[in-house]
Design a protein around this motif. Sequence first.
Motif, PDB file in Angstrom:
ATOM      1  N   GLU A 155       0.831  -1.206   0.000  1.00  0.00           N
ATOM      2  CA  GLU A 155       0.000   0.000   0.000  1.00  0.00           C
ATOM      3  C   GLU A 155       0.865   1.254   0.000  1.00  0.00           C
ATOM      4  OE1 GLU A 155      -2.962  -0.092   3.019  1.00  0.00           O
ATOM      5  OE2 GLU A 155      -4.062  -1.750   2.088  1.00  0.00           O
ATOM      6  N   LEU A 156       1.991   1.213   0.666  1.00  0.00           N
ATOM      7  CA  LEU A 156       2.898   2.358   0.613  1.00  0.00           C
ATOM      8  C   LEU A 156       3.392   2.562  -0.815  1.00  0.00           C
ATOM      9  CD1 LEU A 156       5.706   3.144   3.202  1.00  0.00           C
ATOM     10  CD2 LEU A 156       5.956   3.695   0.784  1.00  0.00           C
ATOM     11  N   THR A 157       3.705   1.467  -1.508  1.00  0.00           N
ATOM     12  CA  THR A 157       4.123   1.551  -2.911  1.00  0.00           C
ATOM     13  C   THR A 157       3.021   2.178  -3.760  1.00  0.00           C
ATOM     14  OG1 THR A 157       5.472  -0.439  -2.612  1.00  0.00           O
ATOM     15  CG2 THR A 157       4.994   0.223  -4.874  1.00  0.00           C
ATOM     16  N   ASP A 158       1.785   1.752  -3.541  1.00  0.00           N
ATOM     17  CA  ASP A 158       0.655   2.311  -4.287  1.00  0.00           C
ATOM     18  C   ASP A 158       0.519   3.809  -4.033  1.00  0.00           C
ATOM     19  OD1 ASP A 158       0.098  -0.219  -5.224  1.00  0.00           O
ATOM     20  OD2 ASP A 158      -1.525  -0.595  -3.801  1.00  0.00           O
ATOM     21  N   ALA A 159       0.640   4.207  -2.769  1.00  0.00           N
ATOM     22  CA  ALA A 159       0.486   5.625  -2.417  1.00  0.00           C
ATOM     23  C   ALA A 159       1.605   6.461  -3.027  1.00  0.00           C
ATOM     24  CB  ALA A 159       0.463   5.792  -0.902  1.00  0.00           C
ATOM     25  N   ALA A 160       2.837   5.962  -2.958  1.00  0.00           N
ATOM     26  CA  ALA A 160       3.961   6.702  -3.526  1.00  0.00           C
ATOM     27  C   ALA A 160       3.848   6.785  -5.048  1.00  0.00           C
ATOM     28  CB  ALA A 160       5.272   6.045  -3.125  1.00  0.00           C
ATOM     29  N   ALA A 161       3.360   5.714  -5.669  1.00  0.00           N
ATOM     30  CA  ALA A 161       3.152   5.738  -7.123  1.00  0.00           C
ATOM     31  C   ALA A 161       2.082   6.753  -7.500  1.00  0.00           C
ATOM     32  CB  ALA A 161       2.765   4.347  -7.622  1.00  0.00           C
ATOM     33  N   LEU A 162       1.000   6.799  -6.723  1.00  0.00           N
ATOM     34  CA  LEU A 162      -0.052   7.781  -7.000  1.00  0.00           C
ATOM     35  C   LEU A 162       0.483   9.200  -6.852  1.00  0.00           C
ATOM     36  CD1 LEU A 162      -3.011   8.268  -7.706  1.00  0.00           C
ATOM     37  CD2 LEU A 162      -3.536   8.132  -5.252  1.00  0.00           C
ATOM     38  N   PHE A 163       1.338   9.414  -5.869  1.00  0.00           N
ATOM     39  CA  PHE A 163       1.971  10.725  -5.698  1.00  0.00           C
ATOM     40  C   PHE A 163       2.787  11.093  -6.941  1.00  0.00           C
ATOM     41  CE2 PHE A 163       6.018  12.821  -4.681  1.00  0.00           C
ATOM     42  CZ  PHE A 163       5.560  14.076  -4.288  1.00  0.00           C
ATOM     43  N   VAL A 164       3.581  10.147  -7.446  1.00  0.00           N
ATOM     44  CA  VAL A 164       4.401  10.392  -8.641  1.00  0.00           C
ATOM     45  C   VAL A 164       3.517  10.757  -9.833  1.00  0.00           C
ATOM     46  CG1 VAL A 164       5.874   9.226 -10.344  1.00  0.00           C
ATOM     47  CG2 VAL A 164       6.363   9.013  -7.897  1.00  0.00           C
ATOM     48  N   LEU A 165       2.427  10.015 -10.012  1.00  0.00           N
ATOM     49  CA  LEU A 165       1.534  10.282 -11.138  1.00  0.00           C
ATOM     50  C   LEU A 165       0.806  11.614 -10.971  1.00  0.00           C
ATOM     51  CD1 LEU A 165       0.111   6.674 -11.532  1.00  0.00           C
ATOM     52  CD2 LEU A 165       1.724   7.821 -13.064  1.00  0.00           C
ATOM     53  N   ALA A 166       0.419  11.934  -9.737  1.00  0.00           N
ATOM     54  CA  ALA A 166      -0.240  13.218  -9.486  1.00  0.00           C
ATOM     55  C   ALA A 166       0.721  14.375  -9.716  1.00  0.00           C
ATOM     56  CB  ALA A 166      -0.780  13.244  -8.060  1.00  0.00           C
ATOM     57  N   ARG A 167       1.974  14.166  -9.392  1.00  0.00           N
ATOM     58  CA  ARG A 167       2.991  15.202  -9.626  1.00  0.00           C
ATOM     59  C   ARG A 167       3.121  15.496 -11.112  1.00  0.00           C
ATOM     60  NH1 ARG A 167       8.540  13.718  -6.809  1.00  0.00           N
ATOM     61  NH2 ARG A 167       8.475  12.115  -8.434  1.00  0.00           N
ATOM     62  N   ARG A 168       3.004  14.474 -11.937  1.00  0.00           N
ATOM     63  CA  ARG A 168       3.022  14.681 -13.382  1.00  0.00           C
ATOM     64  C   ARG A 168       1.856  15.552 -13.845  1.00  0.00           C
ATOM     65  NH1 ARG A 168       3.782   8.589 -15.865  1.00  0.00           N
ATOM     66  NH2 ARG A 168       5.936   8.223 -15.194  1.00  0.00           N
ATOM     67  N   GLU A 169       0.759  15.427 -13.115  1.00  0.00           N
ATOM     68  CA  GLU A 169      -0.451  16.154 -13.503  1.00  0.00           C
ATOM     69  C   GLU A 169      -0.564  17.519 -12.832  1.00  0.00           C
ATOM     70  OE1 GLU A 169      -2.301  15.236 -15.874  1.00  0.00           O
ATOM     71  OE2 GLU A 169      -1.396  13.254 -16.148  1.00  0.00           O
ATOM     72  N   GLY A 170       0.523  17.951 -12.201  1.00  0.00           N
ATOM     73  CA  GLY A 170       0.542  19.296 -11.643  1.00  0.00           C
ATOM     74  C   GLY A 170       0.428  19.393 -10.137  1.00  0.00           C
ATOM     75  N   LEU A 171       0.476  18.269  -9.428  1.00  0.00           N
ATOM     76  CA  LEU A 171       0.441  18.326  -7.969  1.00  0.00           C
ATOM     77  C   LEU A 171       1.622  19.154  -7.466  1.00  0.00           C
ATOM     78  CD1 LEU A 171      -0.830  17.238  -5.262  1.00  0.00           C
ATOM     79  CD2 LEU A 171       0.909  15.429  -5.377  1.00  0.00           C
ATOM     80  N   ALA A 172       1.341  20.237  -6.767  1.00  0.00           N
ATOM     81  CA  ALA A 172       2.388  21.172  -6.346  1.00  0.00           C
ATOM     82  C   ALA A 172       2.789  20.929  -4.894  1.00  0.00           C
ATOM     83  CB  ALA A 172       1.914  22.600  -6.539  1.00  0.00           C
ATOM     84  N   LEU A 173       3.026  19.675  -4.553  1.00  0.00           N
ATOM     85  CA  LEU A 173       3.434  19.318  -3.200  1.00  0.00           C
ATOM     86  C   LEU A 173       4.690  18.470  -3.250  1.00  0.00           C
ATOM     87  CD1 LEU A 173       0.014  18.178  -1.636  1.00  0.00           C
ATOM     88  CD2 LEU A 173       1.186  20.352  -1.234  1.00  0.00           C
ATOM     89  N   LYS A 174       5.622  18.748  -2.353  1.00  0.00           N
ATOM     90  CA  LYS A 174       6.759  17.857  -2.175  1.00  0.00           C
ATOM     91  C   LYS A 174       6.332  16.700  -1.278  1.00  0.00           C
ATOM     92  CE  LYS A 174      10.327  21.338  -2.954  1.00  0.00           C
ATOM     93  NZ  LYS A 174      11.545  22.004  -2.423  1.00  0.00           N
ATOM     94  N   VAL A 175       7.178  15.687  -1.193  1.00  0.00           N
ATOM     95  CA  VAL A 175       6.809  14.480  -0.445  1.00  0.00           C
ATOM     96  C   VAL A 175       6.441  14.806   0.997  1.00  0.00           C
ATOM     97  CG1 VAL A 175       7.689  12.317   0.505  1.00  0.00           C
ATOM     98  CG2 VAL A 175       8.058  12.838  -1.889  1.00  0.00           C
ATOM     99  N   ASP A 176       7.233  15.630   1.676  1.00  0.00           N
ATOM    100  CA  ASP A 176       6.951  15.929   3.080  1.00  0.00           C
ATOM    101  C   ASP A 176       5.587  16.585   3.258  1.00  0.00           C
ATOM    102  OD1 ASP A 176       9.323  14.846   3.879  1.00  0.00           O
ATOM    103  OD2 ASP A 176      10.378  16.749   4.148  1.00  0.00           O
ATOM    104  N   ALA A 177       5.258  17.524   2.368  1.00  0.00           N
ATOM    105  CA  ALA A 177       3.955  18.190   2.461  1.00  0.00           C
ATOM    106  C   ALA A 177       2.820  17.220   2.143  1.00  0.00           C
ATOM    107  CB  ALA A 177       3.910  19.384   1.519  1.00  0.00           C
ATOM    108  N   PHE A 178       3.043  16.350   1.170  1.00  0.00           N
ATOM    109  CA  PHE A 178       2.037  15.359   0.796  1.00  0.00           C
ATOM    110  C   PHE A 178       1.762  14.412   1.964  1.00  0.00           C
ATOM    111  CE2 PHE A 178       1.006  11.228  -1.306  1.00  0.00           C
ATOM    112  CZ  PHE A 178      -0.162  11.614  -1.952  1.00  0.00           C
ATOM    113  N   THR A 179       2.824  13.911   2.593  1.00  0.00           N
ATOM    114  CA  THR A 179       2.639  12.960   3.696  1.00  0.00           C
ATOM    115  C   THR A 179       2.111  13.659   4.950  1.00  0.00           C
ATOM    116  OG1 THR A 179       5.012  13.149   4.219  1.00  0.00           O
ATOM    117  CG2 THR A 179       4.315  11.298   2.835  1.00  0.00           C
ATOM    118  N   ASP A 180       2.423  14.941   5.133  1.00  0.00           N
ATOM    119  CA  ASP A 180       1.809  15.692   6.242  1.00  0.00           C
ATOM    120  C   ASP A 180       0.293  15.729   6.076  1.00  0.00           C
ATOM    121  OD1 ASP A 180       4.201  16.195   7.476  1.00  0.00           O
ATOM    122  OD2 ASP A 180       4.388  18.255   6.753  1.00  0.00           O
TER     123      ASP A 180
END
Length: 311
Positions: free
Chosen positions: A56-81
């Motif tokens: 599930e952590l892999t799934d969440a991190a992958a979704l973060f990577v894909l969302a970042r491609r689509e313009g997600l303006a959050l770094k990992v620390d902000a996303f996990t916060d």
Amino acid sequence: MQADAVVLDIDGVVVDVADSYRRAIVESIERVHSDTIEKAEIQAFKDAGGFNNDWELTDAAALFVLARREGLALKVDAFTDRIAERRAESDDAESADGLDAAEAVVDDALDAAARERARGDWDPERLREVFQQLYLGADLYADIEGSDPDLDEPGFIHDEPVILDAETLDALADYPLGIVTGRPADEADIAQRRAGLDVPDDRRFTMDDWEEGKPHPRALVTLAERFNAEAHGASSNQTHSDDVDSVVFVGDTLDDVKTARNAAEADPDREYVGVGVLTGGLTGESGRRKYEEAGADAVIDSVNDLPDLLA
């Protein structure tokens, strides 16, 4: 420190998983989605909580990577916060799932079209297949998963140094010993054999044995009850001094410490002691501070310092 029984996590406590599970997270995302996070960034997901399951952590991190491609303006620390905030807002924070929270964060951050593109590219099923093949290797994958591998890999599982010394294991023989781990049962068996841990199934909770996962207290409280039943079944001359009144749980994440705290609330007639080790993702003084802020009763350099702590 008083202890009537000891319970160990496996990953980061009994064996070092930096070049196995954590490597598999990073490389699975890279192979499936041609982009990934840094290995050091995995700890931010662990600290957010709700990621006892590395798939599930892999799934969440992958979704973060894909969302970042689509313009997600959050770094990992902000996303996990934001994941941690979502979990804290849940009606049952003990069982709040990290992946569900990650999906909610992405849904809130992207517009409808971007969300649809990110989710359309997201492939949790393939991520799990690749993860297991990288981690287990082709031969073990075929044996454990019952499927033919499509990757010819030796398996990161063979790159897990055993942390638990034989001397420490001998010292812990004085205590009823249990395991609470996020590993699947077959993978827990492999780690136990390599470490010489002869812990029977009824003293162990794996991913296959309980739905809630850490930091929910059910597994730890159930083991305490089983230890107590064993003690009273050992002799007809039992006294109160034979009761299992204090359980020490040793883990490598903040969720492990929170598991002990939650168990103390759920079972106030016993003492549950949360001990953090600095051989997992939390290391050095910063790791020690995070443990202490999470309410750890003690922080030790490795599980091999546990006998001295208990003495």
